[in-house]
Design an enzyme around this catalytic site. Sequence first.
Site, PDB file in Angstrom:
ATOM      1  N   LYS A  83       0.963  -1.238   0.078  1.00 56.13           N
ATOM      2  CA  LYS A  83      -0.142   0.105  -0.161  1.00 56.13           C
ATOM      3  C   LYS A  83       1.050   1.215   0.029  1.00 56.13           C
ATOM      4  O   LYS A  83       1.919   1.492   0.939  1.00 56.13           O
ATOM      5  CB  LYS A  83      -0.988  -0.085   1.285  1.00 56.13           C
ATOM      6  CG  LYS A  83      -2.150   0.700   1.203  1.00 56.13           C
ATOM      7  CD  LYS A  83      -2.867   0.181   2.153  1.00 56.13           C
ATOM      8  CE  LYS A  83      -4.111   1.133   2.596  1.00 56.13           C
ATOM      9  NZ  LYS A  83      -5.020   1.146   3.513  1.00 56.13           N
TER      10      LYS A  83
HETATM   11  O1  G3P Z   1      -9.129   2.259   4.766  1.00 56.84           O
HETATM   12  C1  G3P Z   1      -8.686   3.425   5.271  1.00 56.84           C
HETATM   13  C2  G3P Z   1      -9.474   3.728   6.549  1.00 56.84           C
HETATM   14  O2  G3P Z   1      -8.705   2.871   7.306  1.00 56.84           O
HETATM   15  C3  G3P Z   1      -9.602   4.944   6.801  1.00 56.84           C
HETATM   16  O3  G3P Z   1     -10.701   5.003   7.568  1.00 56.84           O
HETATM   17  O4  G3P Z   1     -12.221   5.922   9.703  1.00 56.84           O
HETATM   18  O5  G3P Z   1      -9.621   6.456   9.499  1.00 56.84           O
HETATM   19  O6  G3P Z   1     -11.141   7.455   7.910  1.00 56.84           O
HETATM   20  P1  G3P Z   1     -10.999   6.554   8.565  1.00 56.84           P
END
Ligand code: G3P
Length: 216
Positions: A83
């Site tokens: 990634k």
């Molecule tokens: O896959 C990306 C994710 O982990 C980010 O999520 O909720 O931190 O915006 P969030």
Amino acid sequence: MKFFLDTGNMEEITRISRLGLVDGVTTNPSIIAKEKRPFKDIIQDIARLVPGPVSAEVIGTTTEEMIKEGREIATWAPNIVVKLPLTESGLEATYQLSQEGIKTNVTLVFSAAQGLMAAKAGATYISPFVGRLDDIGVDGMKLVRDLKAILSEYNFSTEIIAASIRSIEHVEQAALAGSHIATIPGSLLPSLWKHPLTDIGLERFLKDWASVPQTK
Ligand code: G3P
């Protein structure tokens, strides 16, 4: 639509794998930091349990650092996806690693132009962050719809991972948008199979069943 789990937690992955619902796993540095274990151990444990793609993120910021880390991470298991962030260096590293046959997931995608760049650089997956766009008052799911239209129009093999998923509605909307994949937090996924009317309905069935005469 495939379901990836957006977690580094083995208990969540094990529980949901038992239902056959885990097509892959994504992690990021914040997710890994929660587990208080070495990065490589976490990724290898996940990659042993889940046959599908497991994304592990580089933390270098220069092209050279990302390529070096990406090559190393890719050796940890056969189902690893490297990634990389959507920066100029990240795109260059994506191009180089994809030329070497290493699978990549370009993350932190916030515009259709960024997603198109990543696809052209050879990304196996692109991860538009739906929830974080919603957070700033922008319709995050529109980005997923736009990217789906663009990738389909030009027959890219790149797959969309709807990321930063925060709700059941996000999952439903990602499916309706034709996202190839939604990566769902391990804490959110169990709520997808729950509905209060299911619980009430089952309770009533069992109560009524109690009055059915039993065969002697
Ligand atoms: O896959 C990306 C994710 O982990 C980010 O999520 O909720 O931190 O915006 P969030």
